[in-house]
Scaffold this motif. Sequence first.
Motif, mmCIF file in Angstrom:
data_model
loop_
_atom_site.group_PDB
_atom_site.id
_atom_site.type_symbol
_atom_site.label_atom_id
_atom_site.label_comp_id
_atom_site.label_asym_id
_atom_site.label_seq_id
_atom_site.Cartn_x
_atom_site.Cartn_y
_atom_site.Cartn_z
ATOM 1 N N ILE A 172 -6.517 -3.030 -3.378
ATOM 2 C CA ILE A 172 -5.292 -3.608 -3.871
ATOM 3 C C ILE A 172 -4.997 -5.018 -3.775
ATOM 4 O O ILE A 172 -5.447 -5.750 -2.511
ATOM 5 N N ALA A 173 -4.716 -5.859 -4.576
ATOM 6 C CA ALA A 173 -4.811 -7.332 -4.554
ATOM 7 C C ALA A 173 -3.537 -7.810 -5.505
ATOM 8 O O ALA A 173 -2.726 -7.074 -5.859
ATOM 9 N N CYS B 13 0.979 -0.982 -0.096
ATOM 10 C CA CYS B 13 0.162 0.011 0.087
ATOM 11 C C CYS B 13 0.783 1.333 -0.040
ATOM 12 O O CYS B 13 1.684 1.364 1.006
ATOM 13 N N LEU B 14 0.739 2.167 -0.980
ATOM 14 C CA LEU B 14 1.543 3.151 -1.030
ATOM 15 C C LEU B 14 0.922 4.388 -0.056
ATOM 16 O O LEU B 14 0.442 5.279 -0.645
ATOM 17 N N VAL B 15 1.178 3.971 0.986
ATOM 18 C CA VAL B 15 0.657 5.282 2.142
ATOM 19 C C VAL B 15 0.892 6.530 1.761
ATOM 20 O O VAL B 15 0.407 7.397 2.493
ATOM 21 N N ALA B 16 2.279 6.957 1.259
ATOM 22 C CA ALA B 16 2.595 8.379 1.017
ATOM 23 C C ALA B 16 1.839 8.731 0.046
ATOM 24 O O ALA B 16 1.921 10.043 -0.456
ATOM 25 N N ASP B 17 1.073 8.130 -0.902
ATOM 26 C CA ASP B 17 0.205 8.627 -1.932
ATOM 27 C C ASP B 17 -1.149 8.899 -1.610
ATOM 28 O O ASP B 17 -1.750 7.922 -1.116
ATOM 29 N N PRO B 18 -1.677 9.812 -1.368
ATOM 30 C CA PRO B 18 -3.025 10.180 -1.030
ATOM 31 C C PRO B 18 -4.100 9.339 -1.616
ATOM 32 O O PRO B 18 -5.434 9.304 -1.320
#
Length: 356
Positions: free
Chosen positions: A102-103, A70-75
């Motif tokens: 996401i899978a 999960c790209l947590v830095a991307d909103p």
Amino acid sequence: MYGEYVASFTLGTQQIKSYLLIDTGSDLVWWQCGPCWSNKCYKQKFSPLYVPTNSKTYRKLDCIVKSRSCLVADPSYVCTLFGNQCLYDVKYGDGARTKGWIADDVITFVLDQNPVRIIFGCGKDQLSGTHFSGEYSGIAGIGRRQMSDGYSLPTQFEADIMSMCLPRFFSEKGSTISFHTTPFRKTTSAQLLPSSKLPTFYFVNLYKVFINDKEIPLNPSLWNFRSDMIAGVIVDTGSTFTLFPQDFYTEFRYIFRQEVRDIPMVAPSGPFDTCYKAGPSAKFPVVKLYFGRQDASNLLLLAQDRVLVHISGKLCLAFHGWNSSVIILGSNQLQGVGLTFDTSANTLSFDLDACD
């Protein structure tokens, strides 16, 4: 839609054949997953809807256990504490939008039957923005490789080299997209410019633009590119036609009309404002794009089909203006060209007419 390019994959253990739009202008690989939220999937013309619970290799990823999923830095991505799901809400420049989670699952490349597990967006709502085309099941984001985070295919495959050929719009030939290798000559090249603001985009160093031998002056900011700028020239196969800043396009269109000899203009057609009634033997001006410097080894020469599009029996100028300082180099101008993206050497090479 005009001239979209799709790649064929089979998805999951059911081997559902699907077509995904090839998009160098985005990072996420996604396709529609049934059942959708409140009937939020669009109708696919050529393939059945992928249902993840029918695939034995499908996995919804736990974004706490697998934090890199999960790209947590991307909103656009949020890791939820309830269910540990990575939810995404990705918007495109044309107003289209996909939402889901996401899978990962196994996709198989149709040409070599090579199965590979990839992270993808399981699209549950594709009707909350501008509608996608029913010609494809989703989008294969093939944006620039990232060394740490990212979902694009070059990033997931750790590929510094990606090559493809976009057949001409009326060609009956297919083509291939390759990772780690290229069959094309590296003749004309542009420099790929890394961007800290928009790292997944392929920025190039466009230097000069000519119609025949008349130069259309570019804003110096386009070739005095800095990594922290949101400006410049982006190669985007997900955009069909090249987009110029409106003031530049106005001058470009004016010079083009001046250079057309003895071919009558006719009424505009749809979004195209410069159209002609002409036979197949008519000769139109060429467009010259120089990258880095004014030199033959840096010249991408655009003629006929790469300059004009056939619409309702007319030939129309295949460029648009828009309210942005960024230039988007679209797929119409790259049809028939063998493209090699090399992010280790920071070059994009053009092998003209390699697809024909």
